[in-house]
Motif scaffolding. Structure first.
Motif, PDB file in Angstrom:
ATOM      1  N   TYR A 137       1.925   6.492  -7.039  1.00 45.32           N
ATOM      2  CA  TYR A 137       0.808   7.298  -7.541  1.00 45.32           C
ATOM      3  C   TYR A 137       1.048   8.782  -7.310  1.00 45.32           C
ATOM      4  N   ARG A 138       1.638   9.126  -6.171  1.00 43.72           N
ATOM      5  CA  ARG A 138       1.841  10.540  -5.844  1.00 43.72           C
ATOM      6  C   ARG A 138       2.907  11.168  -6.727  1.00 43.72           C
ATOM      7  N   TYR A 139       4.033  10.482  -6.907  1.00 42.42           N
ATOM      8  CA  TYR A 139       5.176  11.106  -7.563  1.00 42.42           C
ATOM      9  C   TYR A 139       5.235  10.859  -9.067  1.00 42.42           C
ATOM     10  N   TYR A 140       4.503   9.844  -9.560  1.00 45.79           N
ATOM     11  CA  TYR A 140       4.618   9.520 -10.974  1.00 45.79           C
ATOM     12  C   TYR A 140       3.355   9.804 -11.780  1.00 45.79           C
ATOM     13  N   VAL A 176       0.834  -1.207   0.000  1.00 47.41           N
ATOM     14  CA  VAL A 176       0.000   0.000   0.000  1.00 47.41           C
ATOM     15  C   VAL A 176       0.865   1.252   0.000  1.00 47.41           C
ATOM     16  N   LEU A 177       1.911   1.285   0.833  1.00 48.14           N
ATOM     17  CA  LEU A 177       2.789   2.451   0.881  1.00 48.14           C
ATOM     18  C   LEU A 177       3.506   2.669  -0.443  1.00 48.14           C
ATOM     19  N   ALA A 178       3.963   1.586  -1.061  1.00 53.00           N
ATOM     20  CA  ALA A 178       4.633   1.719  -2.359  1.00 53.00           C
ATOM     21  C   ALA A 178       3.664   2.228  -3.424  1.00 53.00           C
ATOM     22  N   SER A 179       2.425   1.763  -3.386  1.00 56.35           N
ATOM     23  CA  SER A 179       1.434   2.223  -4.362  1.00 56.35           C
ATOM     24  C   SER A 179       1.134   3.707  -4.182  1.00 56.35           C
ATOM     25  N   VAL A 180       1.028   4.148  -2.933  1.00 53.74           N
ATOM     26  CA  VAL A 180       0.776   5.569  -2.671  1.00 53.74           C
ATOM     27  C   VAL A 180       1.943   6.422  -3.168  1.00 53.74           C
TER      28      VAL A 180
END
Length: 256
Positions: free
Chosen positions: A68-71, A61-65
């Motif tokens: 999604y935020r930076y890319y 979940v943290l990696a997905s956030v």
């Protein structure tokens, strides 16, 4: 003659005495008797598996956030870090007789992430392309997205021409307040395309987001004593931008 008669001994009397001496224990009728079961050991392996699964899902979940935020989404900038700039300068390169030229651009300064994003619309004069530019001070890279060509160009960040985010922010704040005006002149830097960029991840999240899905090339700066040959002039395009006390014209020449 004398008869001796013996009376029979009653058998019920001792039975009565024996009944009084007996202790009768009542038994439960109709109730099932369950066997005693031994306790099972605690499932330690199952708990370890569940804990590992929770950790894995949390990391996912943290990696997905983060991705999604930076890319995939642009970051929000405070209003005091967004600027619309208009610069008046003397065009001493191509039009010294035309007098002053005007350059407009939108600047976003990300102080926490240490990068700048500049958007140059279609200029009022000819000879310069609209572009989106990112100066990433963490990676030490600059990216030019030429909107007219829909191509990206990557080069090393030139800190002699580009102010760091904090200094540029202070400059634009002073310009907005009217206490400081930038100098009105233009300088030129020349770039040459050296090759295609294949691995976009190595450019960092901000440049990756800008150039995703576009042809991306590496640039190398030319020495000042080298000049653009006339036969290469048609293959060159120009981007004028402002991130200092002067205007910079970046000339990009493509040999391919």
């Amino acid at each position: 003659m004398v008869k001796i008669t013996l009376k029979p001994v009653s058998a019920q009397k001792p039975d009565k005495d024996s009944d009084e001496d007996k202790i009768i224990i009542p038994q439960a009728q109709g109730l099932p008797v369950h066997p005693v079961r031994s306790k099972k050991p605690f499932p330690v392996g199952l708990c370890c598996l569940a804990f590992g699964l929770v950790v894995f899902l949390s990391a996912l979940v943290l990696a997905s956030v983060y991705i999604y935020r930076y890319y995939f989404i642009p970051q929000r900038v405070p209003e005091d870090s967004l600027f619309h700039c208009r610069v008046i300068y003397e065009d001493s390169i191509y039009a010294p007789l035309r007098g002053r030229q005007e350059l407009e651009e939108n600047v976003g300064i990300y102080l926490e992430d240490n990068y700048e994003q500049i958007s140059v619309p279609v200029p009022h004069f000819g000879g310069s392309d609209p572009a989106d530019i990112i100066h990433d001070f963490q990676r030490g890279l600059t990216a030019y997205h030429d909107i007219a060509l829909d191509k990206c160009y990557i080069t090393e960040l030139n800190t002699t021409l580009v102010m760091p985010p904090r200094s540029l922010w202070e400059l634009l704040i002073n310009v907005k307040r009217g206490t400081y005006l930038p100098q009105t002149y233009i300088i030129q830097e020349e770039m040459m395309v050296t090759g295609r960029v294949r691995n976009m991840r190595q450019l960092g999240p901000y440049i990756h987001r800008l150039c995703y899905g576009k042809e991306t090339y590496r640039l190398r700066r030319r020495n000042q004593h080298q000049r653009i040959e006339r036969r290469e002039t048609k293959k060159c395009h120009r981007i004028r931008h402002f991130e200092n006390t002067f205007v910079v014209e970046t000339v990009i020449c493509d040999r391919f």
